[in-house]
Each structure stands twice: as structure tokens, then as C-alpha cells.
Enzyme design. Structure first.
Site, PDB file in Angstrom:
ATOM      1  N   GLU A 109       0.824  -1.216   0.000  1.00 65.87           N
ATOM      2  CA  GLU A 109       0.000   0.000   0.000  1.00 65.87           C
ATOM      3  C   GLU A 109       0.854   1.261   0.000  1.00 65.87           C
ATOM      4  O   GLU A 109       0.471   2.281  -0.578  1.00 65.87           O
ATOM      5  CB  GLU A 109      -0.958   0.022   1.190  1.00 65.87           C
TER       6      GLU A 109
ATOM      7  N   PHE B  28     -11.619  -7.125  14.183  1.00 67.55           N
ATOM      8  CA  PHE B  28     -10.497  -7.537  13.347  1.00 67.55           C
ATOM      9  C   PHE B  28     -10.182  -6.444  12.316  1.00 67.55           C
ATOM     10  O   PHE B  28     -11.061  -5.974  11.612  1.00 67.55           O
ATOM     11  CB  PHE B  28     -10.843  -8.855  12.640  1.00 67.55           C
ATOM     12  N   GLN B  29      -8.925  -6.047  12.271  1.00 70.31           N
ATOM     13  CA  GLN B  29      -8.419  -5.018  11.349  1.00 70.31           C
ATOM     14  C   GLN B  29      -9.129  -3.676  11.508  1.00 70.31           C
ATOM     15  O   GLN B  29      -9.324  -2.942  10.532  1.00 70.31           O
ATOM     16  CB  GLN B  29      -8.484  -5.502   9.896  1.00 70.31           C
TER      17      GLN B  29
ATOM     18  N   LYS C 143     -17.653  -1.003   5.876  1.00 64.10           N
ATOM     19  CA  LYS C 143     -18.043  -2.038   4.910  1.00 64.10           C
ATOM     20  C   LYS C 143     -19.562  -2.127   4.737  1.00 64.10           C
ATOM     21  O   LYS C 143     -20.050  -2.329   3.622  1.00 64.10           O
ATOM     22  CB  LYS C 143     -17.470  -3.386   5.372  1.00 64.10           C
TER      23      LYS C 143
ATOM     24  N   MET D 105      23.909   9.096   2.953  1.00 67.70           N
ATOM     25  CA  MET D 105      23.716  10.403   3.583  1.00 67.70           C
ATOM     26  C   MET D 105      23.999  10.337   5.085  1.00 67.70           C
ATOM     27  O   MET D 105      24.571  11.267   5.658  1.00 67.70           O
ATOM     28  CB  MET D 105      22.294  10.908   3.324  1.00 67.70           C
TER      29      MET D 105
HETATM   30  C1  LIG Z   1      11.922   5.813   5.589  1.00 66.99           C
HETATM   31  C2  LIG Z   1      13.193   6.477   5.992  1.00 66.99           C
HETATM   32  N1  LIG Z   1      13.993   5.907   6.924  1.00 66.99           N
HETATM   33  C3  LIG Z   1      15.154   6.502   7.274  1.00 66.99           C
HETATM   34  C4  LIG Z   1      15.533   7.686   6.729  1.00 66.99           C
HETATM   35  C5  LIG Z   1      16.829   8.370   7.152  1.00 66.99           C
HETATM   36  N2  LIG Z   1      17.767   8.450   6.022  1.00 66.99           N
HETATM   37  C6  LIG Z   1      17.886   9.565   5.274  1.00 66.99           C
HETATM   38  S1  LIG Z   1      18.947   9.379   3.993  1.00 66.99           S
HETATM   39  C7  LIG Z   1      19.302   7.807   4.438  1.00 66.99           C
HETATM   40  C8  LIG Z   1      20.259   6.990   3.624  1.00 66.99           C
HETATM   41  C9  LIG Z   1      19.675   6.570   2.340  1.00 66.99           C
HETATM   42  O1  LIG Z   1      20.487   5.595   1.734  1.00 66.99           O
HETATM   43  P1  LIG Z   1      20.388   5.310   0.193  1.00 66.99           P
HETATM   44  O2  LIG Z   1      18.990   5.183  -0.219  1.00 66.99           O
HETATM   45  O3  LIG Z   1      21.284   4.168  -0.137  1.00 66.99           O
HETATM   46  O4  LIG Z   1      20.918   6.659  -0.445  1.00 66.99           O
HETATM   47  P2  LIG Z   1      22.407   7.292  -0.433  1.00 66.99           P
HETATM   48  O5  LIG Z   1      22.432   8.332   0.627  1.00 66.99           O
HETATM   49  O6  LIG Z   1      23.367   6.188  -0.172  1.00 66.99           O
HETATM   50  O7  LIG Z   1      22.551   7.887  -1.798  1.00 66.99           O
HETATM   51  C10 LIG Z   1      18.585   7.442   5.589  1.00 66.99           C
HETATM   52  C11 LIG Z   1      18.695   6.131   6.272  1.00 66.99           C
HETATM   53  C12 LIG Z   1      14.657   8.258   5.776  1.00 66.99           C
HETATM   54  N3  LIG Z   1      14.903   9.438   5.206  1.00 66.99           N
HETATM   55  N4  LIG Z   1      13.522   7.634   5.413  1.00 66.99           N
END
Ligand SMILES: Cc1ncc(C[n+]2csc(CCOP(=O)(O)OP(=O)(O)O)c2C)c(N)n1
Ligand SMILES: [Mg+2]
Length: 627
Positions: free
Chosen positions: A74, A136-137, A186, A533
Site C-alpha cells: 500500500e 479484526f483489522q 463495509k 547520507m
Molecule cells: C523511511 C526512511 N527511513 C530513514 C531515513 C533516514 N535516512 C535519510 S537518507 C538515508 C540513507 C539513504 O540511503 P540510500 O537510499 O542508499 O541513499 P544514499 O544516501 O546512499 O545515496 C537514511 C537512512 C529516511 N529518510 N527515510
């Protein structure tokens, strides 16, 4: 919200009602909802069934107008609806069952709320008699989503469905757009009645048609005439307000340089001489300097700030919200400039930043009217000195990268490129190559992370709705499902998701949707085997101590893990991995030439940092920008 009849001067209520509504044949509640979606012009819905929504799916199978796409999660469906909405400018629609189906939509709804994207999310709910009994749900989806919706409904009577659906679409797309939830028990889906479809609705207390007065707009002209260093700071409001043409005319007529937020990317062509590209934490140094002034770099955050060259004395903030990723330390943001803030949502005025002239207005109207005024009486000022200063800044600090020492020493080099170091692919190179091979014409989506910022920096955007990225919420996993939605909305366009290995994995199941539904959205993974990042922040602020940011297999670091090629194969999606620079061009071209969905796994070192970089909440005296 309640409906209100509009034309109070009409003679007889009975006559007015029949003119303003159409009575249909007896139908089930679920059929009425689908008929209402059809009446709103919905041609695609991203819907995942379950006990509390299967009635809707039964009705959807009978629709000749609506294509039902089954996402494989979803969350993928909600992001796809957003991608559809952002690429097309129309309302995106997703659907889920009660409980876990609905909760899986929440991230997408929150994302649409943060980025002001019009979507309608329809959810099934347990039968009314079960509500509050922990059935449920059962989850209180209305309550759960309240802080992240523009509006929401829990349908309590079958007869309300037509009005509610009409209101939901109207609210989602008008004024400042946003997500609307319709939760339908529902038993209501199973009831039967003769629907009364209203032709139009009016909502008491909701007047999205806000227009600046001539007095206010004249004041802007006066401020421009008095300014020496004006800057236009434009956001997603220009794009959702469909005001890009007006912005361009205004910028050209006044010769005011334009920076955008990442939400506003494409609102003004980035290859235009007046463009400063985007600003903020990872925006161009010259855009940031133009807004807040150039400062001498300070070693410590506690050292005093030393101004080198002043920035804007007039900031025209149009359709923006002074997000912290844009402003850094907010009181240092354009500290000495006069700020005019035009926004359709008055609640944004003086929320994050005190401004001198807040104006509540639709931007297409405001810019259109400003253009009329400037056409009648052109701006005398030419801002020659200011343009020269900006040119100097552009020359001093263009976006750039180089193969640095850390890259040469990286794991990537040791494991894969020993003896062929010149073949290393930096992530920025792959995006530049994509820009070249797509002629700057592709629609791009992204995950969240370093790759997202580079996708913003190394592809130059020419038109609105070209970069679809989770900006406000920063939701990893957004890229590929959003690309599916965008490709469905714009089959004529090449749609490429520039993704991170971490982000792509979060919704990789949507490759099945792409293959089965024949949606030729491409994914180019910049695979650094890390949460890049977060690694960058670890390097900068935590002495490089890795806090669970490695995504590969620690027991076999030489292997690229997980194997996206094998995964793509299991979904019957063509794919390729590229490791050497000499192979990059051909590989990207093959991805673009494919008329199927495609995964291109580009192996890059994790040692690169996104520059420029202003640490969170800090100032331009703390900006690192030299590659
Ligand atoms: C759902 C979610 N969980 C955690 C984060 C925190 N976060 C921001 S950037 C990042 C790293 C992302 O890694 P990747 O997709 O491999 O991209 P890269 O920075 O390596 O290009 C994380 C864990 C987020 N933004 N969104
Ligand atoms: Mg990564």
C-alpha cells in the site's frame, strides 16, 4: 464541513436542487463510490484489496473508465498516486483496506501533506456496528491521520457518498493542495440506494480563491524600484499554482535572479541565465550567498560571523514555506533584506520567518497581475552591479566534483577497481551522463539520501513537474513507486528513478507492479552499499563511527549485496550492472532504449560527500562548498 447551496437568489429550492443534482438508479454503496470517482475524471487508481475494501474492488472490475493498478504494497500505492498527481497536476487516487492496509498508506499521506500534493486516499473500514469494539483489522484511521491530512471523512450514511467524494476532490486540488482521506465502513459499501450526484458544492468557511490586491502588488513594484539586490525565492507553490510561465515573464521583465527550493525545481528553467538553481543545505553556494550574503568560513560554530559581500536587500518569497533545510539558522536567513511572502495559505505567513509584507494570494493571479503592471510601466532599475556580483559568485563556486584521495583509498577501489582506478564511476558522473543522454527532457524521481541531492544538482531541470522527490518528509522508498505513477500519467515521457541502494530496497516489490502492468519506468540505482547520507553525517559529526549504515554483507564485502540484478530477474524485469566508466554510456543508453521497466545498478564509491553542505541549523559562515 457541510454543503451549502450557492445561488441564494434562485426562486424555488426544489427547482434549484434538481438543476444542481442528478439522481442515479439504485446502486450499492461501493458502486456509488466508483461512479463518483468516474465523475471526477479519475482514470487510474492504485488499490490493494482486503476484507473491508473488496466490495470496492468488485465495483472497480466493472468500471470501463478506471484502470485499477495493484501495487505490491500500500505504501507503493500511495507514493504512486503522488507520482501520478505530481507528474500530471491532477488528483492521484489510492485505496486500501482497513487496519494494516490503511496504516501502510500513512507515510504516503504524510508525504503528500508535507509537499502539498493532491491525493484522495479511500480506505475500507470495519462495519459501523464494529467500530470501537476492537474488531479484526479495525484502526481509527480518521483519528490516526488527522494531523497529516488537509481534510478527512468517515462516511456514516450511504447518501453522503456523492457529496463527500465531490468535496474531497475539490479540497484536495484547490487552494494549497493536499491529501484527503475517505474512510468507508463495509456495511455502507454493501447498502443500496439511489444516489444523488451533486453538480457543484460550496464549502462554508473554505474559500481557496485568494487574490492579492492591487495595493499590495503595487507595493512590491515600489520595493523592486528601491532595491539594489533583489532575489526571487520560489517554491512548489509556483508549480502547484501553475504559474511558471508568469514567473518567467516576471523574472525576465524585472531582471531579478531566481532561486527555487527543491520543491520549486523546474518552476524556472535552470539553464536560464537568471537561474541560481536551488538553495539551502545542499543548494548552490551562489544561490545561498545571493540570499543571505557571502561570509568568511569559520572553523567553529561559536566564532563570530564575518560578512564578505552582502546578499539580497529584497527577497520575493513566492509559494515557499521557509523550510529549515532552506533557511538553516532562520534569523540569519536574508537577515538584512526586506521579505515579501506571497502564499495562498496564510498560515505560512510569519510561521518560520517574520516577513515585512505577507500577501495571501494565488500565485498565477499575483504574478499575472504584476506582469500587467510591469508591462504598463516598466522597471527602471537594471541591477547591473548585482548581476556582476552574481556572475562572480557563479564563477567562484560552480557545482563540481573530483576524484579525491578518499575515493582512491575506498573499499570500492580495493574490491572492484584495483589497477583500473581511472574507471571509477562517481555518482555525479552517472547523473550528468543521464542528463546528456535524455537531452534534459526526462521526468526524474528519487529516493532520499545523497543520490537525491545529486539528482537535484547534476540534472538541469527545464520544466515544472520534472523532478518528483520526497522533499518535506524525506521518505526513503518514494522513488520507484512515484516513477510508476508518473509514467502512468505521462507515458509519452522517459521516466527515470535515480535511487539509492537503501531507498530502492524499501519498495523493490513494485518491480512486480511495473512488469505486470507494463509500466516502463526505469530505475538507476547509485549503489554505494551504504546509507550514504547518514555516512556523510557520521564522517562530519561522529568521527566516521559507523552506526548501522553499511548495507552490504559484512562477511563478504567483495560481493555487491543484495544482488539487485538477480532480484530484477525474479520479477522478469531486464537489468544490468555497471562498474567501469567505459561501460556507463552504453549501459544508460540501453536502459533508456528499453520499452520495459528496467533496473540499472551503478556501482559507486560511498566516500563521496554532497557539497555544498550547510550543517543543520547553521549559517553561511559554516558552508563547505569546495570539492
Ligand atoms: C523511511 C526512511 N527511513 C530513514 C531515513 C533516514 N535516512 C535519510 S537518507 C538515508 C540513507 C539513504 O540511503 P540510500 O537510499 O542508499 O541513499 P544514499 O544516501 O546512499 O545515496 C537514511 C537512512 C529516511 N529518510 N527515510
Ligand atoms: Mg546508498
Amino acid at each position: 464541513m457541510k454543503t451549502k447551496t450557492k445561488n441564494s437568489a434562485a426562486p424555488k429550492i426544489e427547482t434549484r436542487e434538481t438543476e444542481r443534482a442528478e439522481v442515479g438508479p439504485a446502486m450499492l454503496g461501493c458502486e456509488i463510490l466508483v461512479a463518483c470517482l468516474e465523475r471526477e475524471g479519475v482514470d487510474t487508481i492504485f488499490a490493494y484489496p482486503g476484507g473491508a475494501s473488496m466490495e470496492f474492488h468488485q465495483a472497480l472490475t466493472k468500471s470501463k473508465k478506471i484502470r485499477t493498478i495493484l501495487p505490491r504494497h500500500e505504501q507503493g500505492g500511495a507514493f504512486a498516486a503522488e507520482g501520478y498527481a505530481r507528474a500530471s497536476g491532477r488528483v492521484g487516487v489510492c485505496m486500501a483496506t482497513s487496519g494494516p492496509g490503511a496504516t501502510n498508506l500513512v507515510t504516503g499521506i504524510a508525504d503528500a501533506y508535507m509537499d502539498s500534493i493532491p491525493i484522495v486516499a479511500v480506505t475500507g473500514q470495519v462495519p459501523q456496528a464494529m467500530i470501537g469494539k476492537g474488531g479484526f483489522q479495525e484502526t481509527d484511521f480518521f483519528g490516526m491521520t488527522l494531523p497529516v491530512v488537509k481534510h478527512s471523512y468517515l462516511v456514516t450514511q450511504i447518501g453522503d457518498i456523492p457529496r463527500i467524494v465531490k468535496e474531497a476532490f475539490y479540497i484536495a486540488r484547490t487552494g494549497r493542495p493536499g491529501p484527503v482521506v475517505i474512510d468507508v465502513p463495509k456495511n455502507i459499501q454493501q447498502q443500496k440506494t439511489q444516489p444523488v450526484f451533486p453538480k457543484e458544492i460550496t464549502l462554508r468557511g473554505y474559500d481557496p480563491d485568494r487574490r492579492a490586491s492591487d495595493l499590495e502588488l503595487n507595493e512590491i513594484i515600489g520595493l523592486i524600484e528601491k532595491a539594489e539586490r533583489p532575489v526571487l525565492y520560489c517554491g512548489g507553490g509556483i508549480i502547484s499554482g501553475n504559474a511558471s510561465d508568469e514567473l518567467r515573464e516576471f523574472a525576465e521583465a524585472t531582471q531579478i535572479p531566481v532561486t527555487t527550493t527543491i520543491m520549486g525545481v523546474g518552476a524556472f528553467p535552470e539553464n536560464h541565465p537568471l537561474s541560481l538553481r536551488w538553495l539551502g543545505m545542499h543548494g548552490t553556494a551562489y544561490a545561498n550567498w545571493a540570499v543571505s550574503g557571502e561570509f568568511k568560513y569559520r572553523k567553529s560554530f561559536t566564532d563570530p560571523m564575518e560578512l564578505i559581500t552582502p546578499g539580497a536587500d529584497l527577497l520575493l518569497a513566492f509559494g515557499v514555506r521557509f523550510d529549515d533545510r532552506v533557511t538553516g539558522k532562520v534569523d540569519k536567513f536574508c537577515e538584512h533584506g526586506t521579505i515579501v511572502h506571497i502564499d495562498i495559505d496564510a498560515s505560512e505567513h510569519n510561521k518560520n520567518r517574520k516577513v515585512q509584507l505577507p500577501i495571501e494570494s494565488d500565485l498565477k493571479y499575483a504574478l499575472g497581475r504584476l506582469n500587467e503592471m510591469v508591462r504598463k510601466r516598466s522597471i527602471e532599475k537594471k541591477f547591473t552591479v548585482w548581476h556582476k556580483q552574481i556572475q562572480d559568485w557563479k564563477t567562484k563556486a560552480p557545482l563540481g566534483y573530483r576524484v579525491k584521495e578518499e575515493v582512491m583509498k575506498s573499499q570500492n577501489m580495493r574490491d572492484h577497481l584495483e589497477g583500473q582506478e581511472g574507471e571509477v564511476i562517481l555518482p555525479q558522473m552517472a547523473i550528468e551522463m543521464l542528463y546528456e543522454l535524455t537531452n534534459g527532457e526526462a521526468i526524474l524521481t528519487t529516493g532520499v539520501g545523497q543520490h537525491q541531492m545529486w539528482a537535484g544538482q547534476y540534472y538541469k531541470y527545464k520544466f515544472p513537474r520534472q523532478l518528483l522527490t520526497s522533499a518535506g518528509l524525506g521518505a526513503m522508498g518514494y522513488g520507484y513507486p512515484a516513477a510508476l505513477g508518473a509514467k502512468v500519467a505521462r507515458p509519452d515521457k522517459q521516466v527515470v528513478d535515480i535511487d539509492g541502494d537503501g531507498s530502492f530496497l524499501m519498495n523493490i516489490q513494485e518491480l512486480a507492479t511495473a512488469h505486470i502492468e507494463k509500466i516502463a519506468a526505469k530505475a538507476m540505482i547509485l549503489n554505494n552499499q551504504h546509507l550514504g547520507m547518514v555516512v556523510q553525517w557520521e564522517d562530519k559529526f561522529y568521527e566516521g563511527n559507523r552506526g548501522h549504515t553499511y548495507l552490504g554483507d559484512p562477511e563478504n564485502r567483495k560481493q555487491i549485496y543484495p544482488d539487485y540484478i538477480a532480484m530484477a530477474k525474479s520479477f522478469n524485469v531486464p537489468s544490468e550492472r555497471v562498474m567501469y566508466r567505459k561501460d556507463l554510456r552504453g549501459a544508460i543508453q540501453r536502459m533508456l532504449d528499453s520499452d520495459e521497466p528496467y533496473v540499472l545498478d551503478v556501482i559507486v564509491p560511498y566516500t563521496e560527500h554532497v557539497l555544498p553542505f550547510i550543517p543543520a541549523g547553521k549559517t553561511l559562515a559554516d558552508m563547505i562548498w569546495k570539492a
